[in-house]
Design a protein around this motif. Structure first.
Motif, PDB file in Angstrom:
ATOM      1  N   UNK A 159       1.541  16.724 -80.747  1.00 48.25           N
ATOM      2  CA  UNK A 159       0.675  16.646 -81.919  1.00 48.25           C
ATOM      3  C   UNK A 159      -0.549  15.783 -81.633  1.00 48.25           C
ATOM      4  N   UNK A 160      -0.410  14.844 -80.701  1.00 52.61           N
ATOM      5  CA  UNK A 160      -1.517  13.948 -80.383  1.00 52.61           C
ATOM      6  C   UNK A 160      -2.596  14.611 -79.537  1.00 52.61           C
ATOM      7  N   UNK A 161      -2.324  15.808 -79.001  1.00 47.90           N
ATOM      8  CA  UNK A 161      -3.350  16.509 -78.210  1.00 47.90           C
ATOM      9  C   UNK A 161      -3.676  17.897 -78.751  1.00 47.90           C
ATOM     10  N   UNK A 162      -2.774  18.498 -79.513  1.00 44.77           N
ATOM     11  CA  UNK A 162      -2.908  19.905 -79.903  1.00 44.77           C
ATOM     12  C   UNK A 162      -4.212  20.192 -80.645  1.00 44.77           C
ATOM     13  N   UNK A 163      -4.655  19.274 -81.492  1.00 49.47           N
ATOM     14  CA  UNK A 163      -5.836  19.509 -82.326  1.00 49.47           C
ATOM     15  C   UNK A 163      -7.092  18.801 -81.815  1.00 49.47           C
ATOM     16  N   UNK A 164      -6.994  18.094 -80.704  1.00 49.54           N
ATOM     17  CA  UNK A 164      -8.106  17.237 -80.298  1.00 49.54           C
ATOM     18  C   UNK A 164      -9.355  18.010 -79.891  1.00 49.54           C
ATOM     19  N   UNK A 165      -9.194  19.163 -79.274  1.00 48.10           N
ATOM     20  CA  UNK A 165     -10.383  19.921 -78.848  1.00 48.10           C
ATOM     21  C   UNK A 165     -11.178  20.364 -80.068  1.00 48.10           C
ATOM     22  N   UNK A 166     -10.492  20.890 -81.064  1.00 44.57           N
ATOM     23  CA  UNK A 166     -11.187  21.313 -82.290  1.00 44.57           C
ATOM     24  C   UNK A 166     -11.798  20.123 -83.014  1.00 44.57           C
ATOM     25  N   UNK A 167     -11.075  19.005 -83.034  1.00 41.43           N
ATOM     26  CA  UNK A 167     -11.596  17.800 -83.683  1.00 41.43           C
ATOM     27  C   UNK A 167     -12.826  17.296 -82.940  1.00 41.43           C
ATOM     28  N   UNK A 168     -12.782  17.312 -81.631  1.00 39.48           N
ATOM     29  CA  UNK A 168     -13.928  16.894 -80.816  1.00 39.48           C
ATOM     30  C   UNK A 168     -15.166  17.702 -81.155  1.00 39.48           C
TER      31      UNK A 168
END
Length: 384
Positions: A159-168
Motif C-alpha cells: 500500500x505504501x508504493x501502489x499509489x505513489x506513481x499516480x500521487x507523484x
C-alpha cells in the motif's frame, strides 16, 4: 486496492526472481519504492522488506533471503530512472547503512506535499485527499523480520508504493502550476546527496541525563550502571533496549536503590522481568552504589554572536514561512540554517549553492539579516 480482492504482489525471494526484477525495473522510467525495518523488534535494526511498484505490477523483495542486493543498487543510482518515495529520509538512511547504495533522481511525495503547504503531509492524508482512499494502520508496528510473511502483511506493505506513481503525477503538476517545481527538485537532489545517519556520540549513554537536577550524583552513577546492564541484556536478547526497561523505569530504580528482589519488585518490575533479568539489575545497582561518583560536565554554551545570528535568522525564517503558508524548514532547511550561522563571514552564495532557488528568492534577505545581527552585536560591545 481492497485487501480482500487485491492481487498479491510478486514476492521476490530467489536469485532468479531478483535478477528478473532488476531487469524489469531497469526498463522503467519511474518506480515507487518503500522499505520496512524491524527497529521496534530487534537490537540492531535492518531492512526486512523493499517494496517496488511499477504501473503494471507490485513487488516485495525479501532482503533476508539474499547475501547481497547489488543488482538493485544499480536501479537506485541510475539517473534515468526516477525513484518515488514517501518520506524518503529514513528509507535512504537504512538502504545506505545496510547495502551501501547511492541515489540519484528521487521524488519524495511527502516533501512535495510540504512544499505545497500541507500541514499534514502523511501518506494516509494525501491518498485520502487525492483518491479518497483510507489506509488502515493495523500493521504499522508489525515485526517485518518474521517469516513467513502472511498475505495480509504483503498487501499492507505494498500500500505504501501502489499509489505513489499516480500521487507523484498530481503533486508534480501542482508544483509546476505554483512555480515550486524547481524548489522541489533541489530538495530531492539534497536528499540524494545527504550522508548516512550521524555518527553516534562518543559521550557515555548516561550523559544525556547528566544535567537533570532531580538526580543526585549517586543516583546518576547507579543509572550509568543500569544503562550498561540494559544494553547487555538487549543485545543478548536481540531486543530494543526500551523493550527491556524504559528510561523512566531505570530512573525510578536508580532513585530507589533496591538491594533485594522484593525492593526491586516494588519499583514496578513484572514477575517475568524479575525472573528474566532481576538479578542483573540488582547487580548493576550494587555496582553503582559502590563506584566512584560520575562527574557531570556541561557542554560549552554557544557565544552571544552565534545566538544572535540564530535568533534573527530563525525569526526571519518563521515570518517568511508564514507568508508562504509552509513550515519553517521548507523556507530554509536546518542544514542550511546552521551552515549560515556557523560561518558569519562566509559567502552566502557559496553556502547556499546547493539550493539556487532559495538563493535567488531569499539570498539578499538572508545576507541583510546576518549583517544586521552582526551590527547589533557590535553595538552591544563596550567601547574601549
Amino acid at each position: 486496492m481492497d485487501s480482500a480482492t487485491a492481487d498479491l504482489p510478486q514476492l521476490v525471494e530467489t536469485e532468479t526472481a531478483l535478477a528478473e526484477l532488476a531487469h524489469v525495473l531497469g526498463r522503467q522510467a519511474r518506480v515507487s519504492v518503500d522499505t520496512e525495518s524491524n527497529s521496534l523488534h530487534a537490537y540492531r535494526e535492518r531492512v526486512c522488506l523493499i517494496q517496488f511498484s511499477t504501473l503494471e505490477q507490485d513487488y516485495v523483495v525479501d532482503p533476508l533471503a539474499f547475501g547481497n542486493l547489488k543488482s538493485l543498487g544499480a536501479i537506485f543510482s541510475e539517473p534515468r530512472i526516477e525513484k518515488i518515495f514517501h518520506a524518503s529520509e529514513y528509507d535512504l538512511i537504512c538502504l545506505r547503512r545496510d547495502y551501501g547504495f547511492s541515489f540519484s533522481n528521487i521524488f519524495d511525495t511527502m516533501q512535495a506535499g510540504r512544499i505545497l503547504g500541507r500541514k499534514q503531509a502523511g501518506l494516509d492524508r494525501l491518498l485520502e485527499e487525492k483518491f479518497g482512499i483510507t489506509i488502515s494502520k493495523r500493521f504499522q508496528k508489525a515485526d517485518w523480520g518474521v517469516r513467513p510473511l502472511s498475505r495480509d502483511l504483503l498487501l499492507y506493505a505494498v500500500l505504501d508504493t501502489h499509489y505513489l506513481i499516480a500521487l507523484r503525477d498530481l503533486l508534480k503538476t501542482e508544483l509546476q502550476q505554483r512555480g515550486l517545481w524547481e524548489l522541489a527538485q533541489e530538495d530531492f537532489r539534497m536528499a540524494c546527496n545527504a550522508g548516512g545517519p550521524k555518527p553516534k556520540s562518543q559521550a557515555p549513554s548516561w550523559s544525556r541525563f547528566g544535567m537533570r537536577r532531580d538526580l543526585s550524583a549517586r543516583e546518576l552513577t547507579v543509572l550509568k550502571e543500569l544503562l550498561a546492564s540494559r544494553e547487555d541484556i538487549a543485545q543478548r536478547l536481540d531486543r530494543p533496549p526500551f523493550k527491556v526497561l524504559d528510561d523512566e523505569r531505570l530512573i525510578e530504580i536508580a532513585r530507589a536503590g533496591p538491594s533485594t528482589p522484593q525492593e526491586l519488585a516494588e519499583t514496578g518490575l513484572s514477575s517475568r522481568q524479575m525472573e528474566s533479568w532481576g538479578g542483573e539489575v540488582l547487580e548493576a545497582v550494587r555496582r553503582g552504589m559502590e563506584s566512584s561518583l560520575v562527574e557531570r560536565t556541561r557542554p560549552p554554551a554557544p557565544d552571544g554572536a552565534y545566538l544572535r545570528r540564530l535568533d534573527k535568522l530563525k525569526e526571519w525564517r518563521k515570518k517568511t514561512a508564514a507568508a508562504m503558508e509552509v513550515e519553517s524548514d521548507v523556507v530554509l532547511p536546518r542544514s542550511l540554517l546552521l551552515a549560515l550561522i556557523e560561518n558569519p563571514s562566509g559567502d552566502v552564495a557559496a553556502i547556499m549553492q546547493s539550493s539556487p532557488w532559495r538563493l535567488q528568492q531569499f539570498g539578499d534577505q538572508i545576507s541583510q539579516v546576518l549583517q544586521a545581527a552582526g551590527r547589533r552585536g557590535q553595538s552591544l560591545c563596550p567601547s574601549s
